[in-house]
Scaffold this motif. Structure first.
Motif, PDB file in Angstrom:
ATOM      1  N   THR A 181      26.729  51.804  30.499  1.00 57.93           N
ATOM      2  CA  THR A 181      26.793  50.553  29.694  1.00 57.93           C
ATOM      3  C   THR A 181      26.283  50.854  28.097  1.00 57.93           C
ATOM      4  OG1 THR A 181      24.805  49.677  30.340  1.00 57.93           O
ATOM      5  CG2 THR A 181      26.744  48.931  31.413  1.00 57.93           C
ATOM      6  N   ASN A 182      25.370  51.840  28.028  1.00 55.31           N
ATOM      7  CA  ASN A 182      25.003  52.034  26.567  1.00 55.31           C
ATOM      8  C   ASN A 182      25.982  52.843  26.019  1.00 55.31           C
ATOM      9  OD1 ASN A 182      22.406  50.696  26.739  1.00 55.31           O
ATOM     10  ND2 ASN A 182      21.521  52.397  27.292  1.00 55.31           N
ATOM     11  N   GLN A 183      26.535  53.770  26.622  1.00 49.75           N
ATOM     12  CA  GLN A 183      27.599  54.752  26.053  1.00 49.75           C
ATOM     13  C   GLN A 183      28.780  54.109  25.697  1.00 49.75           C
ATOM     14  OE1 GLN A 183      27.889  58.286  28.149  1.00 49.75           O
ATOM     15  NE2 GLN A 183      29.587  59.359  26.826  1.00 49.75           N
ATOM     16  N   PHE A 184      29.201  53.122  26.814  1.00 48.90           N
ATOM     17  CA  PHE A 184      30.501  52.531  26.531  1.00 48.90           C
ATOM     18  C   PHE A 184      30.432  50.986  26.609  1.00 48.90           C
ATOM     19  CE2 PHE A 184      31.499  56.011  29.995  1.00 48.90           C
ATOM     20  CZ  PHE A 184      31.467  57.013  29.214  1.00 48.90           C
ATOM     21  N   SER A 185      29.877  50.565  25.600  1.00 45.02           N
ATOM     22  CA  SER A 185      29.350  49.156  25.420  1.00 45.02           C
ATOM     23  C   SER A 185      30.789  48.226  25.250  1.00 45.02           C
ATOM     24  CB  SER A 185      28.833  48.852  23.968  1.00 45.02           C
ATOM     25  OG  SER A 185      29.530  49.792  22.803  1.00 45.02           O
ATOM     26  N   ASN A 186      31.870  48.994  25.080  1.00 46.43           N
ATOM     27  CA  ASN A 186      33.018  47.829  25.015  1.00 46.43           C
ATOM     28  C   ASN A 186      33.362  47.488  26.447  1.00 46.43           C
ATOM     29  OD1 ASN A 186      33.441  50.764  25.937  1.00 46.43           O
ATOM     30  ND2 ASN A 186      35.631  50.064  25.773  1.00 46.43           N
ATOM     31  N   CYS A 187      32.805  47.909  27.474  1.00 46.94           N
ATOM     32  CA  CYS A 187      32.762  47.295  28.772  1.00 46.94           C
ATOM     33  C   CYS A 187      32.279  45.963  29.144  1.00 46.94           C
ATOM     34  CB  CYS A 187      32.000  48.342  29.935  1.00 46.94           C
ATOM     35  SG  CYS A 187      33.119  50.006  30.131  1.00 46.94           S
ATOM     36  N   PHE A 188      31.185  45.680  28.569  1.00 47.64           N
ATOM     37  CA  PHE A 188      30.356  44.476  28.694  1.00 47.64           C
ATOM     38  C   PHE A 188      30.421  43.617  27.477  1.00 47.64           C
ATOM     39  CE2 PHE A 188      27.687  45.767  32.384  1.00 47.64           C
ATOM     40  CZ  PHE A 188      28.660  46.116  33.055  1.00 47.64           C
ATOM     41  N   SER A 189      31.424  44.006  26.368  1.00 48.87           N
ATOM     42  CA  SER A 189      31.268  43.028  24.990  1.00 48.87           C
ATOM     43  C   SER A 189      32.474  42.012  25.403  1.00 48.87           C
ATOM     44  CB  SER A 189      31.755  44.046  23.738  1.00 48.87           C
ATOM     45  OG  SER A 189      30.521  44.891  23.626  1.00 48.87           O
ATOM     46  N   HIS A 190      32.307  40.929  24.935  1.00 46.76           N
ATOM     47  CA  HIS A 190      33.335  39.878  24.993  1.00 46.76           C
ATOM     48  C   HIS A 190      34.029  39.937  26.468  1.00 46.76           C
ATOM     49  CE1 HIS A 190      33.064  40.308  20.630  1.00 46.76           C
ATOM     50  NE2 HIS A 190      33.285  41.493  20.512  1.00 46.76           N
ATOM     51  N   ALA A 191      33.076  40.046  27.392  1.00 46.66           N
ATOM     52  CA  ALA A 191      33.526  40.088  28.739  1.00 46.66           C
ATOM     53  C   ALA A 191      32.818  38.632  29.451  1.00 46.66           C
ATOM     54  CB  ALA A 191      33.159  41.392  29.494  1.00 46.66           C
ATOM     55  N   GLU A 192      33.714  38.305  30.424  1.00 44.57           N
ATOM     56  CA  GLU A 192      33.050  36.958  31.299  1.00 44.57           C
ATOM     57  C   GLU A 192      32.149  37.622  32.313  1.00 44.57           C
ATOM     58  OE1 GLU A 192      33.478  33.866  30.592  1.00 44.57           O
ATOM     59  OE2 GLU A 192      34.566  34.344  28.868  1.00 44.57           O
ATOM     60  N   PRO A 193      31.301  36.863  32.843  1.00 40.88           N
ATOM     61  CA  PRO A 193      30.369  37.363  34.035  1.00 40.88           C
ATOM     62  C   PRO A 193      31.316  37.779  35.272  1.00 40.88           C
ATOM     63  CG  PRO A 193      29.598  35.308  33.122  1.00 40.88           C
ATOM     64  CD  PRO A 193      30.755  35.416  32.350  1.00 40.88           C
ATOM     65  N   ASN A 194      32.308  37.107  35.545  1.00 34.28           N
ATOM     66  CA  ASN A 194      33.079  37.612  36.669  1.00 34.28           C
ATOM     67  C   ASN A 194      33.769  38.976  36.369  1.00 34.28           C
ATOM     68  OD1 ASN A 194      34.965  36.202  34.889  1.00 34.28           O
ATOM     69  ND2 ASN A 194      36.378  35.688  36.350  1.00 34.28           N
ATOM     70  N   THR A 195      34.156  39.135  35.223  1.00 37.43           N
ATOM     71  CA  THR A 195      34.558  40.439  34.910  1.00 37.43           C
ATOM     72  C   THR A 195      33.610  41.539  35.060  1.00 37.43           C
ATOM     73  OG1 THR A 195      36.306  39.491  33.324  1.00 37.43           O
ATOM     74  CG2 THR A 195      35.872  41.768  32.974  1.00 37.43           C
ATOM     75  N   VAL A 196      32.576  41.190  34.654  1.00 35.61           N
ATOM     76  CA  VAL A 196      31.491  42.358  34.685  1.00 35.61           C
ATOM     77  C   VAL A 196      31.156  42.540  36.014  1.00 35.61           C
ATOM     78  CG1 VAL A 196      29.113  42.851  34.139  1.00 35.61           C
ATOM     79  CG2 VAL A 196      30.659  41.746  32.584  1.00 35.61           C
ATOM     80  N   GLU A 197      31.178  41.393  37.001  1.00 32.26           N
ATOM     81  CA  GLU A 197      30.741  41.451  38.213  1.00 32.26           C
ATOM     82  C   GLU A 197      31.979  42.193  39.284  1.00 32.26           C
ATOM     83  OE1 GLU A 197      28.892  41.141  41.866  1.00 32.26           O
ATOM     84  OE2 GLU A 197      28.112  39.647  40.212  1.00 32.26           O
ATOM     85  N   ASN A 198      33.237  42.098  38.706  1.00 30.24           N
ATOM     86  CA  ASN A 198      34.154  43.142  39.258  1.00 30.24           C
ATOM     87  C   ASN A 198      33.921  44.593  39.081  1.00 30.24           C
ATOM     88  OD1 ASN A 198      36.276  43.634  40.756  1.00 30.24           O
ATOM     89  ND2 ASN A 198      37.790  42.294  39.495  1.00 30.24           N
ATOM     90  N   TRP A 199      33.795  44.690  37.678  1.00 29.98           N
ATOM     91  CA  TRP A 199      33.335  46.113  37.363  1.00 29.98           C
ATOM     92  C   TRP A 199      32.289  46.743  37.945  1.00 29.98           C
ATOM     93  CZ3 TRP A 199      29.631  49.141  35.153  1.00 29.98           C
ATOM     94  CH2 TRP A 199      30.059  50.611  34.516  1.00 29.98           C
ATOM     95  N   LEU A 200      31.259  46.174  38.038  1.00 29.43           N
ATOM     96  CA  LEU A 200      29.971  46.430  38.785  1.00 29.43           C
ATOM     97  C   LEU A 200      30.331  46.938  40.283  1.00 29.43           C
ATOM     98  CD1 LEU A 200      27.269  44.088  37.636  1.00 29.43           C
ATOM     99  CD2 LEU A 200      27.492  46.434  37.092  1.00 29.43           C
ATOM    100  N   GLN A 201      31.039  46.121  40.854  1.00 28.98           N
ATOM    101  CA  GLN A 201      31.533  46.241  42.206  1.00 28.98           C
ATOM    102  C   GLN A 201      32.370  47.558  42.272  1.00 28.98           C
ATOM    103  OE1 GLN A 201      30.236  44.849  45.108  1.00 28.98           O
ATOM    104  NE2 GLN A 201      29.587  43.118  44.026  1.00 28.98           N
ATOM    105  N   ALA A 202      33.287  47.839  41.515  1.00 31.15           N
ATOM    106  CA  ALA A 202      34.043  49.114  41.299  1.00 31.15           C
ATOM    107  C   ALA A 202      33.287  50.227  40.901  1.00 31.15           C
ATOM    108  CB  ALA A 202      34.974  49.010  40.224  1.00 31.15           C
ATOM    109  N   PHE A 203      32.135  49.860  40.197  1.00 28.18           N
ATOM    110  CA  PHE A 203      31.167  51.154  39.839  1.00 28.18           C
ATOM    111  C   PHE A 203      30.523  51.298  41.024  1.00 28.18           C
ATOM    112  CE2 PHE A 203      26.553  52.201  39.333  1.00 28.18           C
ATOM    113  CZ  PHE A 203      26.726  53.164  38.466  1.00 28.18           C
ATOM    114  N   ALA A 204      29.941  50.462  42.060  1.00 31.50           N
ATOM    115  CA  ALA A 204      29.206  50.929  43.368  1.00 31.50           C
ATOM    116  C   ALA A 204      30.363  51.713  44.081  1.00 31.50           C
ATOM    117  CB  ALA A 204      29.102  49.647  43.968  1.00 31.50           C
ATOM    118  N   PHE A 205      31.470  51.078  44.218  1.00 32.05           N
ATOM    119  CA  PHE A 205      32.660  52.009  44.957  1.00 32.05           C
ATOM    120  C   PHE A 205      32.472  53.480  44.647  1.00 32.05           C
ATOM    121  CE2 PHE A 205      36.580  53.718  45.180  1.00 32.05           C
ATOM    122  CZ  PHE A 205      37.053  53.639  46.529  1.00 32.05           C
TER     123      PHE A 205
END
Length: 211
Positions: A181-205
């Motif tokens: 998230t520090n290196q790719f700050s665009n992941c969590f910029s201008h994002a809704e919480p449900n979008t981030v939650e989805n990304w986190l689940q994909a990260f866990a996978f």
């Protein structure tokens, strides 16, 4: 750091249910998803796809990850579970990321994003964890957080305070996540919480595929 060379299981380990709405060949889409989740930025991911003759923009790859709806597999039966939470910055707001890890395998069992941190939220996290995995007989490894101990007691789960040792498994996950998230700050910029939650689940996978 996650390494692309350690992508085991091949790209057929997940299905894409939204293919009828996409013009990109399935192998290219799966490759793009896996490259990004393995650690490449969106810009680097589209550069690799471009070398393969597939020209797409960063938003397209981001949308692939969201639509794939990847989730860690259920049904684990760990002897120990390391549980912790950390702060995630989402735009100008602070959110709390809860995570549970099997220290024997370093696999992520469950992640949850919350705008606050208290006993009630922690109990919800534990209830979701119990629905997904066989953890009732596991020993939970925790830090000194009073709300976490109280929530575990409320669920009738055994726990032990452990500052280092096997709890380091969840800290490793957090370090990699914060590096991303520090290196790719665009992941969590201008994002809704449900979008981030989805990304986190994909990260866990992806984390579970790479370890």
């Amino acid at each position: 750091m996650l390494e692309i060379a350690r992508l085991n299981g091949g790209s057929d380990c997940f299905e894409l249910d939204f293919l009828e709405r996409e013009a990109t060949p399935e192998p290219a889409m799966k490759l793009g998803i896996r490259l990004h989740l393995a650690g490449l930025s969106l810009s680097d991911t589209i550069s690799v796809l471009d070398m393969l003759g597939v020209e797409r923009c960063r938003t397209t790859v981001h949308n692939w990850v969201q639509k794939a709806d990847l989730q860690p597999l259920d049904g684990a039966n760990p002897d120990h579970v390391a549980v912790d939470e950390t702060v995630i910055q989402l735009n100008d707001e602070r959110f709390w990321l809860y995570a549970a890890v099997d220290p024997a395998t370093n696999r992520l069992l469950h992640v949850k994003l919350s705008p606050t941190r208290n006993q009630a939220i922690t109990e919800m996290f534990l209830a979701e964890l119990r629905d997904k995995h066989l953890v009732d007989d596991a020993l939970f490894l925790v830090d000194s957080a009073a709300w976490l101990k109280a929530a575990l007691h409320r669920h009738g789960l055994d726990y032990r305070y452990e500052k280092h040792g096997n709890r380091n498994s969840v800290e490793r996950v957090f370090r990699e996540l914060k590096r991303r998230t520090n290196q790719f700050s665009n992941c969590f910029s201008h994002a809704e919480p449900n979008t981030v939650e989805n990304w986190l689940q994909a990260f866990a996978f992806a984390w579970n595929q790479l370890i």
